[in-house]
Motif scaffolding. Structure first.
Motif, PDB file in Angstrom:
ATOM      1  N   PRO A  72       0.839  -1.203   0.000  1.00 56.52           N
ATOM      2  CA  PRO A  72       0.000   0.000   0.000  1.00 56.52           C
ATOM      3  C   PRO A  72       0.872   1.250   0.000  1.00 56.52           C
ATOM      4  CG  PRO A  72      -0.482  -1.421   1.906  1.00 56.52           C
ATOM      5  CD  PRO A  72       0.745  -1.949   1.264  1.00 56.52           C
ATOM      6  N   GLY A  73       0.395   2.307  -0.646  1.00 56.61           N
ATOM      7  CA  GLY A  73       1.125   3.566  -0.669  1.00 56.61           C
ATOM      8  C   GLY A  73       0.778   4.421   0.533  1.00 56.61           C
ATOM      9  N   PRO A  74       1.391   5.562   0.672  1.00 61.18           N
ATOM     10  CA  PRO A  74       2.396   6.086  -0.253  1.00 61.18           C
ATOM     11  C   PRO A  74       3.776   5.445  -0.063  1.00 61.18           C
ATOM     12  CG  PRO A  74       1.960   7.680   1.484  1.00 61.18           C
ATOM     13  CD  PRO A  74       1.001   6.555   1.694  1.00 61.18           C
ATOM     14  N   LEU A  75       4.431   5.243  -1.212  1.00 61.47           N
ATOM     15  CA  LEU A  75       5.758   4.643  -1.236  1.00 61.47           C
ATOM     16  C   LEU A  75       6.743   5.622  -1.869  1.00 61.47           C
ATOM     17  CD1 LEU A  75       4.833   1.222  -2.920  1.00 61.47           C
ATOM     18  CD2 LEU A  75       4.985   1.680  -0.460  1.00 61.47           C
ATOM     19  N   ASP A  76       8.002   5.468  -1.535  1.00 59.58           N
ATOM     20  CA  ASP A  76       9.054   6.052  -2.344  1.00 59.58           C
ATOM     21  C   ASP A  76       9.616   4.897  -3.160  1.00 59.58           C
ATOM     22  OD1 ASP A  76      11.346   7.034  -3.510  1.00 59.58           O
ATOM     23  OD2 ASP A  76      11.912   8.247  -1.780  1.00 59.58           O
ATOM     24  N   VAL A  78      11.226   2.525  -0.366  1.00 59.79           N
ATOM     25  CA  VAL A  78      10.838   2.787   1.021  1.00 59.79           C
ATOM     26  C   VAL A  78       9.322   2.921   1.142  1.00 59.79           C
ATOM     27  CG1 VAL A  78      10.965   4.520   2.874  1.00 59.79           C
ATOM     28  CG2 VAL A  78      13.028   3.886   1.604  1.00 59.79           C
ATOM     29  N   VAL A  79       8.770   2.275   2.175  1.00 58.26           N
ATOM     30  CA  VAL A  79       7.373   2.469   2.543  1.00 58.26           C
ATOM     31  C   VAL A  79       7.306   3.725   3.404  1.00 58.26           C
ATOM     32  CG1 VAL A  79       5.413   1.503   3.780  1.00 58.26           C
ATOM     33  CG2 VAL A  79       6.917   0.001   2.462  1.00 58.26           C
ATOM     34  N   LEU A  80       6.564   4.735   2.952  1.00 58.75           N
ATOM     35  CA  LEU A  80       6.582   6.024   3.651  1.00 58.75           C
ATOM     36  C   LEU A  80       5.719   5.992   4.911  1.00 58.75           C
ATOM     37  CD1 LEU A  80       6.609   8.360   0.511  1.00 58.75           C
ATOM     38  CD2 LEU A  80       8.495   7.871   2.081  1.00 58.75           C
ATOM     39  N   ASP A  81       4.428   6.166   4.755  1.00 58.02           N
ATOM     40  CA  ASP A  81       3.571   6.136   5.941  1.00 58.02           C
ATOM     41  C   ASP A  81       2.156   5.746   5.560  1.00 58.02           C
ATOM     42  OD1 ASP A  81       3.156   8.379   4.484  1.00 58.02           O
ATOM     43  OD2 ASP A  81       2.945   9.726   6.191  1.00 58.02           O
ATOM     44  N   PRO A  82       1.989   4.526   5.068  1.00 56.35           N
ATOM     45  CA  PRO A  82       0.661   4.115   4.633  1.00 56.35           C
ATOM     46  C   PRO A  82      -0.324   4.111   5.797  1.00 56.35           C
ATOM     47  CG  PRO A  82       2.183   2.262   4.617  1.00 56.35           C
ATOM     48  CD  PRO A  82       2.966   3.455   4.978  1.00 56.35           C
ATOM     49  N   PRO A  83      -1.467   4.769   5.619  1.00 60.71           N
ATOM     50  CA  PRO A  83      -2.443   4.799   6.707  1.00 60.71           C
ATOM     51  C   PRO A  83      -2.902   3.399   7.093  1.00 60.71           C
ATOM     52  CG  PRO A  83      -3.360   5.721   4.666  1.00 60.71           C
ATOM     53  CD  PRO A  83      -1.912   5.494   4.438  1.00 60.71           C
ATOM     54  N   GLN A  84      -2.798   2.450   6.154  1.00 58.37           N
ATOM     55  CA  GLN A  84      -3.278   1.097   6.430  1.00 58.37           C
ATOM     56  C   GLN A  84      -2.195   0.198   7.029  1.00 58.37           C
ATOM     57  OE1 GLN A  84      -6.446  -0.182   5.818  1.00 58.37           O
ATOM     58  NE2 GLN A  84      -7.193   1.840   5.268  1.00 58.37           N
ATOM     59  N   LEU A  85      -0.983   0.703   7.200  1.00 62.71           N
ATOM     60  CA  LEU A  85       0.070  -0.110   7.819  1.00 62.71           C
ATOM     61  C   LEU A  85       0.699   0.681   8.968  1.00 62.71           C
ATOM     62  CD1 LEU A  85       1.994  -1.637   4.741  1.00 62.71           C
ATOM     63  CD2 LEU A  85       0.573  -2.890   6.363  1.00 62.71           C
ATOM     64  N   PRO A  86       0.010   0.750  10.095  1.00 64.11           N
ATOM     65  CA  PRO A  86       0.580   1.496  11.211  1.00 64.11           C
ATOM     66  C   PRO A  86       1.916   0.873  11.605  1.00 64.11           C
ATOM     67  CG  PRO A  86      -1.347   0.233  11.909  1.00 64.11           C
ATOM     68  CD  PRO A  86      -1.246   0.087  10.435  1.00 64.11           C
ATOM     69  N   ASN A  87       2.801   1.646  12.103  1.00 65.20           N
ATOM     70  CA  ASN A  87       4.174   1.246  12.456  1.00 65.20           C
ATOM     71  C   ASN A  87       5.079   1.109  11.235  1.00 65.20           C
ATOM     72  OD1 ASN A  87       3.380   1.004  15.167  1.00 65.20           O
ATOM     73  ND2 ASN A  87       2.700  -1.107  14.785  1.00 65.20           N
ATOM     74  N   TRP A  88       4.527   1.268  10.026  1.00 62.69           N
ATOM     75  CA  TRP A  88       5.374   1.230   8.834  1.00 62.69           C
ATOM     76  C   TRP A  88       5.639   2.658   8.403  1.00 62.69           C
ATOM     77  CZ3 TRP A  88       6.189  -3.307   5.431  1.00 62.69           C
ATOM     78  CH2 TRP A  88       5.787  -4.509   6.043  1.00 62.69           C
ATOM     79  N   ARG A 142       1.532   5.511 -13.686  1.00 58.70           N
ATOM     80  CA  ARG A 142       1.992   5.320 -12.312  1.00 58.70           C
ATOM     81  C   ARG A 142       2.061   6.617 -11.523  1.00 58.70           C
ATOM     82  NH1 ARG A 142       6.015   2.548 -10.758  1.00 58.70           N
ATOM     83  NH2 ARG A 142       5.828   0.650 -11.970  1.00 58.70           N
ATOM     84  N   GLY A 143       1.928   7.746 -12.208  1.00 61.52           N
ATOM     85  CA  GLY A 143       2.027   9.018 -11.493  1.00 61.52           C
ATOM     86  C   GLY A 143       3.473   9.438 -11.337  1.00 61.52           C
ATOM     87  N   THR A 144       3.650  10.746 -11.171  1.00 57.76           N
ATOM     88  CA  THR A 144       5.007  11.297 -11.131  1.00 57.76           C
ATOM     89  C   THR A 144       5.812  10.759  -9.952  1.00 57.76           C
ATOM     90  OG1 THR A 144       4.229  13.298 -12.208  1.00 57.76           O
ATOM     91  CG2 THR A 144       6.309  13.455 -11.044  1.00 57.76           C
ATOM     92  N   THR A 145       5.172  10.544  -8.819  1.00 60.64           N
ATOM     93  CA  THR A 145       5.896   9.985  -7.667  1.00 60.64           C
ATOM     94  C   THR A 145       5.600   8.492  -7.524  1.00 60.64           C
ATOM     95  OG1 THR A 145       4.225  10.263  -5.930  1.00 60.64           O
ATOM     96  CG2 THR A 145       5.524  12.211  -6.504  1.00 60.64           C
ATOM     97  N   ASN A 146       5.064   7.871  -8.551  1.00 68.73           N
ATOM     98  CA  ASN A 146       4.697   6.446  -8.532  1.00 68.73           C
ATOM     99  C   ASN A 146       3.611   6.131  -7.508  1.00 68.73           C
ATOM    100  OD1 ASN A 146       6.744   5.322 -10.462  1.00 68.73           O
ATOM    101  ND2 ASN A 146       8.140   6.241  -8.972  1.00 68.73           N
ATOM    102  N   ASN A 147       2.831   7.134  -7.143  1.00 77.12           N
ATOM    103  CA  ASN A 147       1.786   6.923  -6.138  1.00 77.12           C
ATOM    104  C   ASN A 147       0.392   7.183  -6.688  1.00 77.12           C
ATOM    105  OD1 ASN A 147       2.886   6.108  -3.446  1.00 77.12           O
ATOM    106  ND2 ASN A 147       4.234   7.852  -3.869  1.00 77.12           N
ATOM    107  N   ILE A 148       0.162   6.753  -7.915  1.00 75.35           N
ATOM    108  CA  ILE A 148      -1.151   6.967  -8.512  1.00 75.35           C
ATOM    109  C   ILE A 148      -2.250   6.294  -7.690  1.00 75.35           C
ATOM    110  CG2 ILE A 148      -1.210   4.898  -9.978  1.00 75.35           C
ATOM    111  CD1 ILE A 148      -2.168   6.952 -12.229  1.00 75.35           C
ATOM    112  N   GLY A 149      -3.462   6.872  -7.767  1.00 75.00           N
ATOM    113  CA  GLY A 149      -4.634   6.129  -7.324  1.00 75.00           C
ATOM    114  C   GLY A 149      -5.108   6.320  -5.905  1.00 75.00           C
ATOM    115  N   GLU A 150      -4.757   7.451  -5.289  1.00 74.70           N
ATOM    116  CA  GLU A 150      -5.272   7.704  -3.932  1.00 74.70           C
ATOM    117  C   GLU A 150      -6.689   8.261  -4.055  1.00 74.70           C
ATOM    118  OE1 GLU A 150      -3.879   6.865  -1.149  1.00 74.70           O
ATOM    119  OE2 GLU A 150      -1.951   6.226  -1.981  1.00 74.70           O
ATOM    120  N   ILE A 151      -7.674   7.406  -3.845  1.00 71.28           N
ATOM    121  CA  ILE A 151      -9.063   7.805  -4.101  1.00 71.28           C
ATOM    122  C   ILE A 151      -9.942   7.727  -2.861  1.00 71.28           C
ATOM    123  CG2 ILE A 151      -8.976   7.152  -6.548  1.00 71.28           C
ATOM    124  CD1 ILE A 151     -10.370   4.542  -5.789  1.00 71.28           C
ATOM    125  N   GLY A 152      -9.332   7.427  -1.717  1.00 77.21           N
ATOM    126  CA  GLY A 152     -10.125   7.205  -0.503  1.00 77.21           C
ATOM    127  C   GLY A 152     -10.935   8.406  -0.050  1.00 77.21           C
TER     128      GLY A 152
END
Lengths: 405, 405
Positions: free
Chosen positions: A151-155, A160-170, A232-242
Motif C-alpha cells: 500500500p502507498g504512499p511509497l518512495d 521505502v514504505v513512507l507512511d501508509p495509513p493502512q500499515l501502522p508502524n510502517w 503510475r504518477g510522477t511519484t509512482n503513487n497513482i490512485g489515492e481515491i479514498g
C-alpha cells in the motif's frame, strides 16, 4: 555450471530486445526476430544461441510444408527463469512464483502478522520465499528477483514504505533493502494498485482496452491503464481515491478521512463498524487487521445467507462505490472498470449484480456502455503483478532503476 | 502558382517526418535530419528542396568556424502555412490565427450569439474567419484548416456536437460539416479541454512535467497530460468533472447535477445565482449566457472592489475548487495544476492567493509540493490549442482521421 539468471541480469540491450520479442511472440523465427529487432543476422544468431545455452529460450519443431529450409519456432523456456511476487495487504499476504513465460507455478495466501515491527513481516516473507523455491524445486540462481506490492504512499525509487495509513508502524521502512538482506534476491517495490493493473493488463492479451482498476483490500485505491500503459504518477503513487466524496449524507466515521468518502464507504474496517452499530456483529479490535478481516468475512457471509441488515450494508457500499467509479470514468473516459484485490471475492456476489447499472446512472450520456467486471486474474492479482514487474524489469529493453541487488 | 498548403495536405509520410523534425528543432541541418529520420541523403535532399520551393521551410546562414562545408540550418517558414483556431464557449467566441511556427498572428474575442439555432454561430464564425484572413493578408490556400474547440460531449470522429449541457439547442449538430460548408476549409472538431491542454503543453516547451488542466468557462472540465501526451479518453471526451462532490454541505442548486458538485461550485451561472440569493446582484436571465457572463463579471468586480459578500462567494468557490483539484491530484499523482479558460482571468485575483494552500491541504502526504498556476498561454488557450491541433494534424507523421475537407 550455467550462467542462468546471472547472465540474464547482466544482459546487454540487444539481448533484452531479442528476449522481449520472443516472450511476447511465442513461435517467432530468427528471420522474424531479425526483421523486428533491426539487428543483423549474425547478432540474432549469436544471441539466440546464448539464450538457448542458458535455457532461457528453446526451439521447437518447425511446421512442414513450406519450401526451402523451414524456420524454427522459438519460445521462452518457462523453466529458464522465475520471479516471485509478494503482495502485502495489512490482513493478507499473498505470494506467487512466476515462470519466465509468466505462468503462475505456485501461489499461497497467509495472514499478515500484526507485527509491532515490520521485521516480523520481512522475516515471514523471507521464510516463505525460501520454502516456495524449495517446494517448487527452483534453483535460487534461476530466480530473477522478488517483487513486492504494498500500500502507498511509497518512495518507489528508494524502495521505502513512507507512511501508509493502512500499515501502522510502517513509517519510512526500507522494505526493499530489508528484503534484499533477508532473501539475497534482487528486490523491486511498487504500489499494490500499479502491480494489480500490470497483471490485469497482461491477462487481457493486447485487447488494448483502456480501463480503471479499482483495488479493494484493507484499503481502497485505483490505477489507470491507457493505451496499454499502466499510468503510475510522477511519484509512482497513482490512485489515492479514498477521500473522494461518494455520499454527502453519510454519517461521520472517525479515522477514515473525509465524511462520506470512498474509504469510509467500502474498506473492511468501515463496513464492520457499520455492522457493529446495527448490532449485526460484535465490534472487533480495530487495531487488528486480522480481526477486522474476519469480521468482514462474517458480514459478507451473513449477506450471502440472506441477512437483511448485512445485505443493506453491502448494497449501500455498492451504491457508494458506484459513485466513486462514476467520478473515475467521467474524468478519464474509459470504457471498462475492473475490480479486484483481497476483499473483492467476498463482495462480488453482492456488488456485481447491481454495480453496472449503478455506475451507468453516474455517467454522462456518451458513456453508458461502460463494462464493470471482476478481475480476470483473481485474488492474487497484485502479487502476480509484482512478479511480472520483476520479469519486465529484466526482460524489457528499457529496464528501470527500481531494483536493488 | 505554388502548391502551398494543398501540397502539404497531400504530403507523404516521409515529408511529414521531415517537416515534423524541422518544426520541433529549428536550426536543424540536413545531416541531422538524415540521422533522426533514418531517410537517405537523397530523400532528405529531395524533400527539403520541395519544402523550400513550397515556402514551408527556409534555410538560414550557417555559423562559420567549423571545418569543411558548413551545414545549413533549416527552420519552418512561419508564413508558409497557417491554421485558424476557434473556441466556442457559450458566452465567448475566441478566434486565433496561427502561423506554421505556432505563433499567434491575430486573436479576437466575441460574444457568442445566443442563437435559437446553431447556424447563427456557424455563420458568424465563417464571417470572422474570412475577415481574419483578409486582415492578416493571408492567402486562403495557405490556410491548412480550421480547428474548433467546443464543450463536450462530442463525437469527435464524426465531427458532431452531441448534447452539451452548456449549449442548449445544440443536439446532434454536424458542426464540422457545417463549418466546412460555410468556410470551404478543412475542419477539425475537438473538446475544449483537450485543445486547451494541447496549447498549454506546447507552451511548456518539453519541460516534460505532467499536469492537470482545469478549464473554467461557462462550464467546468479537465484534461490530463502525462509524459508529454494529452490524454483524450476512449471516446475523446475526457474530463467530465462537474459532478465530483466538493461540498457535502452545499445547498441544492437546480440544474447543476449533483448537490455539492463541482459545476454547482464554480460555473458562472451558479455563482450569479448565489450572488442573487444574497441580494448582491439582480438575477440575470438564466437562459442567456451573455447575461450570466456579464453578471459574473460584475460579481468578480465587486469582489475586487472589496465587497464582503462577493468575496465570500468567490472564496467559497475557491475552497470547493480546491477539493476538486485534490481529487484529481490524489488520483493522478501529478505535480502541477494549470487553470485556464474564459472565466479564469476574472477569478485568478481571488483564487491564486489561496488556492495552493487549499489544494495542498487536500493532498496525501507525498505530494504537498504540487504547483498551482494560471495558464501560461492566457485566455485564448483553447482557441490556440484548436489551431495547434490542425497544425499537428498536417505536420505530425501520424495524421489522424478527424478532419473533413
Amino acid at each position: 555450471m550455467h550462467r542462468g539468471s546471472n547472465q540474464l541480469r547482466l544482459a546487454d540491450f540487444n539481448q533484452a530486445v531479442v528476449l522481449d520479442v520472443v516472450r511476447r511472440s511465442p513461435g517467432v523465427s530468427r528471420a522474424e526476430l531479425q526483421r523486428r529487432s533491426g539487428l543483423s543476422s549474425q547478432t540474432i544468431s549469436n544471441i539466440t544461441r546464448r539464450l538457448i545455452d542458458d535455457r532461457l529460450i528453446s526451439e521447437s519443431t518447425p511446421e512442414g510444408g513450406a519450401r526451402g529450409r523451414p524456420s524454427i519456432p522459438l519460445a521462452v523456456n518457462g523453466d529458464g527463469a522465475f520471479s516471485i511476487g509478494v503482495h502485502i495487504d495489512p490482513a493478507r499476504l499473498t505470494i506467487v512464483l512466476l515462470d519466465l513465460a509468466g505462468e503462475v507455478r505456485r501461489q499461497q495466501q497467509l495472514r499478515t502478522p500484526q507485527a509491532t515491527h515490520p521485521t516480523e513481516v520481512t522475516s515471514l516473507i523471507a521464510d516463505r520465499v525460501a520454502a516456495l523455491m524449495a517446494e517448487a524445486g527452483v534453483d535460487r540462481d534461476r530466480v530473477l528477483g522478488l517483487g513486492i506490492a504494498a500500500p502507498g504512499p511509497l518512495d518507489v525509487r528508494a524502495g521505502v514504505v513512507l507512511d501508509p495509513p493502512q500499515l501502522p508502524n510502517w513509517r519510512g521502512v526500507q522494505l526493499r533493502a530489508d528484503l534484499h538482506d533477508a532473501t539475497g534476491l534482487p528486490v523491486l517495490l511498487d504500489k499494490d494498485v500499479t502491480a494489480a493493473a500490470t497483471a490485469e493488463l497482461r491477462s487481457l492479451n493486447d485487447t488494448s482496452t483502456d480501463f480503471v482498476f479499482l483495488y479493494l483490500g484493507s484499503g481502497v485505491g485505483a490505477s489507470v491503464v491507457v493505451e496499454n500503459q499502466v499510468l503510475r504518477g510522477t511519484t509512482n503513487n497513482i490512485g489515492e481515491i479514498g477521500d473522494i466524496i461518494v455520499d454527502p449524507d453519510a454519517e461521520q466515521l472517525e479515522g477514515f478521512g473525509r465524511r462520506g468518502g470512498l474509504a469510509a464507504a467500502c474498506v473492511p474496517e468501515a463496513l464492520v463498524i457499520q455492522a457493529a452499530r446495527l448490532g449485526l456483529l460484535p465490534l472487533p479490535n480495530l487495531d487488528d487487521y486480522l480481526a477486522i478481516d474476519d469480521s468482514c468475512t462474517e458480514l459478507c457471509r451473513l449477506a450471502s445467507g440472506g441477512n437483511g441488515g448485512a445485505t443493506r450494508i453491502l448494497r449501500r457500499a455498492a451504491a457508494r462505490v458506484a459513485v466513486g467509479l462514476g467520478v473515475l470514468v467521467n474524468l478519464l473516459d474509459v470504457p471498462r472498470v475492473v475490480i479486484g484485490g483481497p476483499l473483492w471475492n467476498r463482495l462480488s456476489d453482492t456488488f456485481l449484480p447491481v454495480l453496472p447499472e449503478l455506475v451507468s446512472a453516474e455517467l454522462v450520456a456518451t458513456r453508458d456502455d461502460v463494462v464493470v467486471a471482476g478481475s480476470a486474474v483473481g485474488e492474487h492479482v497484485a502479487a502476480q503483478g509484482a512478479g511480472e514487474l520483476v520479469l519486465d524489469h529484466f526482460l524489457a529493453p528499457r529496464p528501470s532503476a527500481l531494483m536493488v541487488g
